[in-house]
Design a protein around this motif. Structure first.
Motif, PDB file in Angstrom:
ATOM      1  N   ALA A  70       0.834  -1.202   0.000  1.00 23.95           N
ATOM      2  CA  ALA A  70       0.000   0.000   0.000  1.00 23.95           C
ATOM      3  C   ALA A  70       0.868   1.251   0.000  1.00 23.95           C
ATOM      4  N   PHE A  71       1.948   1.243   0.773  1.00 22.07           N
ATOM      5  CA  PHE A  71       2.860   2.390   0.813  1.00 22.07           C
ATOM      6  C   PHE A  71       3.503   2.620  -0.551  1.00 22.07           C
ATOM      7  N   MET A  72       3.960   1.553  -1.190  1.00 24.38           N
ATOM      8  CA  MET A  72       4.591   1.701  -2.507  1.00 24.38           C
ATOM      9  C   MET A  72       3.565   2.119  -3.562  1.00 24.38           C
ATOM     10  N   VAL A  77       1.652   6.507  -7.033  1.00 17.56           N
ATOM     11  CA  VAL A  77       0.631   7.469  -7.464  1.00 17.56           C
ATOM     12  C   VAL A  77       1.162   8.898  -7.341  1.00 17.56           C
ATOM     13  N   LEU A  78       1.913   9.171  -6.278  1.00 14.31           N
ATOM     14  CA  LEU A  78       2.454  10.515  -6.074  1.00 14.31           C
ATOM     15  C   LEU A  78       3.517  10.878  -7.111  1.00 14.31           C
ATOM     16  N   PHE A  79       4.346   9.908  -7.486  1.00 16.96           N
ATOM     17  CA  PHE A  79       5.421  10.186  -8.430  1.00 16.96           C
ATOM     18  C   PHE A  79       5.019   9.992  -9.884  1.00 16.96           C
ATOM     19  N   TRP A  80       3.816   9.479 -10.149  1.00 19.39           N
ATOM     20  CA  TRP A  80       3.391   9.255 -11.520  1.00 19.39           C
ATOM     21  C   TRP A  80       3.369  10.539 -12.349  1.00 19.39           C
ATOM     22  N   PRO A  81       2.865  11.663 -11.847  1.00 28.60           N
ATOM     23  CA  PRO A  81       2.881  12.880 -12.672  1.00 28.60           C
ATOM     24  C   PRO A  81       4.296  13.326 -13.033  1.00 28.60           C
ATOM     25  N   VAL A  82       5.230  13.153 -12.129  1.00 30.73           N
ATOM     26  CA  VAL A  82       6.623  13.530 -12.405  1.00 30.73           C
ATOM     27  C   VAL A  82       7.189  12.640 -13.504  1.00 30.73           C
TER      28      VAL A  82
END
Length: 103
Positions: A70-72, A77-82
């Motif tokens: 779940a953490f990964m 999801v957080l780094f996907w836009p970057v």
């Protein structure tokens, strides 16, 4: 990629269930682990103690695995836009480099 996304979404869902209903989810995980260890280890005498110990370890390991997944998934999801923005920038730069070198 779809398999990784499905695993991440299911891990988030299961861990969300762990947070929303800790007693019910622990009981379900314990019952599943007890059922799985029942095939390998008998429950008579001293082996019953070993079976219970293995079952508790499996439940603990499952909880840790779900927390890690779940953490990964949340980090992904957080780094996907970057990552998507970086790929888009690289894609936009490559055709210009080819045009300039072909002249």
């Amino acid at each position: 990629m779809w398999a990784r996304t499905a695993i991440g979404v299911s891990a988030l869902g299961l861990y969300g269930w762990r947070v929303a209903d800790p007693k019910g989810s622990y009981a379900a995980f314990y019952d599943a682990a007890d059922w799985a260890t029942g095939f390998l280890i008998g429950s008579e005498g001293a082996m019953g103690w070993v079976k219970n110990l293995v079952t508790l370890i499996l439940v603990d390991q499952t909880d840790g695995f779900l927390l890690g997944m779940a953490f990964m998934a949340l980090l992904s999801v957080l780094f996907w836009p970057v990552r998507a923005g970086g790929r888009w920038c690289l894609h936009r730069l490559k055709p210009r480099e080819r045009n300039e070198t072909s002249r």
